[in-house]
Design a protein around this motif. Structure first.
Motif: not given
Length: 493
Positions: A171-174, A193-196, A201-203, A440-446
């Motif tokens: 997301l940062r890259g975008l 952060t809406y998905t924790g 690192r998040a897509p 959110y349980g698990t994050s979207s990191n990676g």
């Protein structure tokens, strides 16, 4: 007709119960707390009332569909008020940016407040986010999670969408590809952060959250969003579901062949079932209630989401020109994310304030503010990367630090404070069962994180999962979508 036990009266469990009861199943809901709603909770004291969970509703049509499928329309039950601006954003240099609901007004605001051309840059990014939603909304979010096969199937059906999703881009890259102003990049990155998750690192696909919020709007329910959970519970009960509050499930029982056949409550009582739907944290489910070693190993590989540190502020007096939602950004968010995902206290975090202009929430001449900062999870073991939020004095010290930061950023309310209440990640863990208070349980990191999230059909026969820690993820609309997926899997009686 199947006997279905739903564990947990969070929004996901309640929505599943309402759909299944409406189609003829015999549904029992077991909730360990004394109230429904799960994380969509409230706290009331001395005439003040606070939503302690979500404070913004997006994609209200998901809930409109739920109510239409089970009886009277949503509009007959609750009033929804569209927010404009959706947020007011204050940056470290003093810039104030209102995220107006109207796209033309918002892009004009970007050009006027930030640098010329920012509005057009945002329009290009928004068009990309819309294409992302078209690629992922139905094929992935609204369908059962087939793991990496979901992405492979998309590549076969619509190969052009893979370049839109750009699996290797963050997301940062975008944001840096489309936006040149650092403040606007930070505005976009907050959606992770809406998905924790960590935007570094998040897509890039998480840009769909910006599209959803702006296209579908941000909404508030006068009197507080906690009423939504109660309304869904009422709908389930109206269709014959049995709601058992203060009933903690401690185990899921199984036949000799391994299929679920009921639940066991604290105290030893057993409730028989043909199917069990779990709305609790997946790590708790597979670690304690229904041990499953292979799934436990998979969940240990999945990166945990961040947690939150909450202040409920009862204030005397009223603030002029106060937005419903205000975000106070630090000068640099890298230190914040390093700390939150590194298991440390964030010393200069982003501060989110929800201060509804709603006379139902505070006595005359007063205000009820909900303040949230991203926080590291509660340390639940010696090898955990987290903070021991139960350490004596820590919560009060950190609360004072946050109030001081608010003052530095132009919102000093310390002289108006009647009382405050703190909710730490440890409190979240105890109150909701979320391991470490991971919201959110698990994050979207990676790259593969979204596909490591537990699916809605368990490997244990007869067991299903709903809620923020299972597919498609956290947040009110996605939780309600998970309920639709599970109800469709089970089918009508």
């Amino acid at each position: 007709m199947a006997r279905v036990v739903v564990i947990g009266a969070g929004v996901g469990g309640l929505a599943t119960a309402a759909r299944l009861a409406a189609t003829g199943h015999a549904v029992t809901i077991c909730e360990q707390a004394s109230e429904v709603g799960g994380k969509l909770a409230r706290f009331s004291l001395d005439g003040f009332s606070f939503d302690t969970g979500p404070s913004l509703l997006t994609m209200p049509e998901v809930f409109a569909d739920l109510f239409a499928a089970t009886g009277a329309p949503l509009g007959d039950i609750l009033e929804l008020r569209r927010l404009d601006p959706i947020t007011r954003n204050r940056f470290a240099d003093g810039t104030i940016l209102d995220a107006y609901a109207d796209d033309d007004a918002f892009t004009a605001e970007l050009d006027a407040v930030l640098r010329p051309g920012s509005g057009q840059q945002w329009r290009r990014l928004a068009a990309h986010a819309e294409r992302l939603w078209e690629a992922t909304g139905g094929p992935f979010l609204a369908a059962p999670n087939a793991g990496v096969r979901s992405l492979a199937g998309l590549a076969l059906r619509r190969p052009g969408d893979i370049s839109t999703i750009a699996p290797g881009l963050t997301l940062r890259g975008l944001g840096r590809r489309h936006l040149t102003d650092h403040r606007l990049q930070m505005f976009l990155e907050r959606y992770a952060t809406y998905t924790g998750s960590d935007p570094r690192r998040a897509p890039a696909a998480l840009a769909v959250i910006a599209h959803v919020e702006r296209y579908h709007g941000g909404w508030y329910i006068p009197g507080g969003l906690h009423q939504l959970g109660q309304a869904v519970a009422d709908r389930a009960v109206r269709h014959g579901a049995r709601l058992l509050l203060d009933h903690q499930v401690v185990a899921i029982t199984r036949t000799a062949g391994g299929r679920v056949d009921g639940v066991r409550l604290a105290g030893g009582r057993r409730i028989g079932a043909d199917l069990v739907v779990s709305g609790i944290d997946a790590r708790t489910l597979y670690g304690m209630l229904a041990p499953h070693q292979r799934t436990q190993r998979r969940l240990r590989r999945a990166p945990a989401s961040l947690s939150g540190f909450v202040l409920l502020l009862a204030l005397r007096g009223q603030t002029l020109d106060l937005a419903h939602h205000t975000v106070l950004f630090p000068a640099d968010n890298d230190d914040e994310f390093d700390a939150v995902f590194g298991g440390r206290l964030a010393t200069d975090p982003t501060i989110y304030i929800s201060a509804p202009d709603d006379p139902a929430l505070a006595p005359p001449g007063c205000e009820a503010w909900f303040v949230l900062v991203n926080a590291a999870r509660h340390m639940t073991g010696p090898v955990d990367r987290g903070v021991d939020w139960d350490r004596p004095g820590l919560a009060d010290t950190y609360a004072a630090q946050i109030l001081g930061l608010m003052a530095e950023r132009g919102m000093d309310v310390r002289s108006r404070l009647l009382w405050h209440r703190v909710i730490t990640p440890a409190d979240l863990e105890r109150g909701t069962g979320a391991v470490g208070g991971a919201i959110y349980g698990t994050s979207s990191n990676g790259l593969r994180a979204a596909f490591l999230r537990p699916g809605n059909r368990s490997p244990i026969p007869g067991l299903f999962l709903v809620g923020g820690s299972s597919h498609p993820g956290g947040g009110l609309p996605l939780v309600a979508m998970s309920a639709t997926i599970v109800a469709d899997m089970i089918g009508p009686a």
